[in-house]
Every structure is written in structure tokens, then in C-alpha cells.
Design an enzyme around this catalytic site. Sequence first.
Site, PDB file in Angstrom:
ATOM      1  N   GLY A 169      -4.792  44.028   3.849  1.00 39.45           N
ATOM      2  CA  GLY A 169      -3.693  43.466   2.903  1.00 39.45           C
ATOM      3  C   GLY A 169      -2.283  44.499   3.058  1.00 39.45           C
ATOM      4  CB  CYS A 170       1.077  43.523   2.201  1.00 40.21           C
ATOM      5  SG  CYS A 170       0.868  42.307   0.811  1.00 40.21           S
TER       6      CYS A 170
END
Length: 358
Positions: A169-170
Amino acid sequence: MTASSRPPRIAVAGVSGYAGGELARLLLHHPALEGTKPTFLGRAGEAEVGPSTSLEALHPYLTGPGAAESNPVYSFSWNRIVDEGIEVLFLATPHEQSREWVPEAIERGIKVVDLSGAWRLQETRNRDVYRLKDAKPALADELQAEAVYGCPELHRNAIKRARLVANPGCYSTSMILALAPLVQAGLVDLDHGIVCDAKSGVSGAGKAATTKTHFMYAADNLSAYNVFGHRHRGELLEQLHLDSDQIQFTPHLLPIPRGILATIYLRLKRPTEPAAISAMFSDFYRDSPMVRLYPTPHLPQIQHVVRTNFCDIGFELAPDGKRMVIVSCLDNLLKGASGQAVQNLNLMCGWKEQEGLL
């Protein structure tokens, strides 16, 4: 796939989204894929996607100077994937769709880089946030155990051998890269806990409009959300080997298109000099071309990482040498998604990790 072999045949499913569009751009300009265009596919149920739809129509910024639309986007079809001899499938699709399609892709001998959260988390209690259903639970369990968390800086060698790479995930990428050197060295006083205050641009919520990504909500505003329940929290716990009470992560929505800035507060177990911390970060990331380290007391800014695949990290120590603030910045659509996916492809193919990203 090795560095000496021909380029693999690649398909991208979910190319209509923000991350899918950036992934298409990177692959189309990747020097190792010259003369081997990827196959671009829509998501399941996208009725408007067909042979008459083009990548350039979906993402006009990808249109070349004076060029006609030349990259068709097809409806997702296993028959097309098989007929075109696809060897690597990128999934820029919703979590539920990735969970359904990955087992079939692996059974067909196709390697997968999945940009969703469907395969990132090994612990059921962390994965429950996605409410995923498996048609074949036993097979899904086998693939879940095999899935490699696609953070090159932490799992480079495993990614090279992987059939299934779960792109991080970012938010989690920005925080894991900032914390991993210190946590792995045992320097962080976990009894005092870690506090992560992270802010992301609106594109992090995806292309589908919601009330909270509407211009009238997001513009001239700053808001916290999912304070104790963000789905990237589990990645922090698993990748940093922390207990749930040792870290607090609060995400915020910034009124900008893209970019993440994470401010991380922690306490060290013993007084430490800034030079020693800098040396530790430099040693940890000495073979990581996509991490840029700032000399203390300089700190990263979003404007310096947007539209790049870098994660920039800087820190400051309090005069007592124990209280520490780390700032980590990246572009949520690149190092936080599509750029990192290409970084993983490079490792899987035996190419330079930064190939096509600088």
C-alpha cells in the site's frame, strides 16, 4: 525470466484507473520492453471497455505528439490472455477481483503482480478488513502463504523468485521504509510506542468519486479518517513485526492530486548521535536506488517526489538524542503503486531495479 531471456509478454488489467494509467505509461516507455507492447485490459463488468476503446481515450495524457490513438483496451478475457501468451499479469483491480483472478492466473502458469490489498496480509485478523471471499479456500491459503510482499528494499531476493507479488500500500510503503532500519536494529523504544501522522493526496482514494473526494469536501480542507481502522495498518504490524499497541497510524486527506507525507514520532532506547542514525540509514539502503536520504536536519517535501518513483526520507533528533521525528515522502501513484510494481517486475526479470523508472 532472466536478464538474458526475451522480454515477457505482459498484460495490465484495470488500466482505466489512476494507478492503471500510470502503469501503462511506465510499461510503454520501459527500455527493456521496446517492441513488445503490453496488452491492456479493463476491469470485470466494464461494459464500455472493448476493442473500440483506447488507452489514449481513457488517459488523454498518454497520447503522443500528433499520434493517432494506437493502444486498444479490451474487456478482460482469459481466452485473450492465453492466446497472446501472457506471462506476467498486472492487476490494478479491486481487492475482491484480484482475490478471484490470481488463483486462475497462477494455475495457468502466469506470474502476477497485484496492486490491490488482496494478498498483502498473511494474518487473517489483519486481512479481515478487506472482507474477502474465496471460492477455493484451500488453494487461496496456499497462494497466500506463497505471496511475497512486494517491497524491494525489504524482500528483494524473494521477489526475484516469486510467482505472486503483492504490491504494498502507498501509506504503508512510506512508513515501513522510514521505520525499518531503526526497528530492525532494535533501537526504537516500543514501550513508548510509535505515532505515524500521514497525509495523502485525493488520488489515493481511487478514481471512483465519493462524498469525501468530492471537490466541495476536499478543497481548502484537511481531514483525518479511519483513525483506528485503516487497511494499511496490518502491513505495518506484519512487516515491522510490531504489536497493535506499539504503533498508531492516523491518515489524513490533503487537498492535492497526489503525494504522501508521513511524519513519524518515536523515542530511541538510548541517546544517539545524528551521525550514527544517518550511517544506519545509509547502510540499510546502500543497494536501494529508489530511496533518497536527506542529510539531517533537512526534511523531504511532497513537491520533490511527485511524478517520481523515489521515497525521500529525512529525520531530526531532539537535543536529548532520544526523541526523534522522521519525515517520509513519496508519490502514492508511483512508489506507492505503479512505479513500485514496475520495480518488482524488474527484479522478477533480472533487470536493473531502477530500469524504466528514472
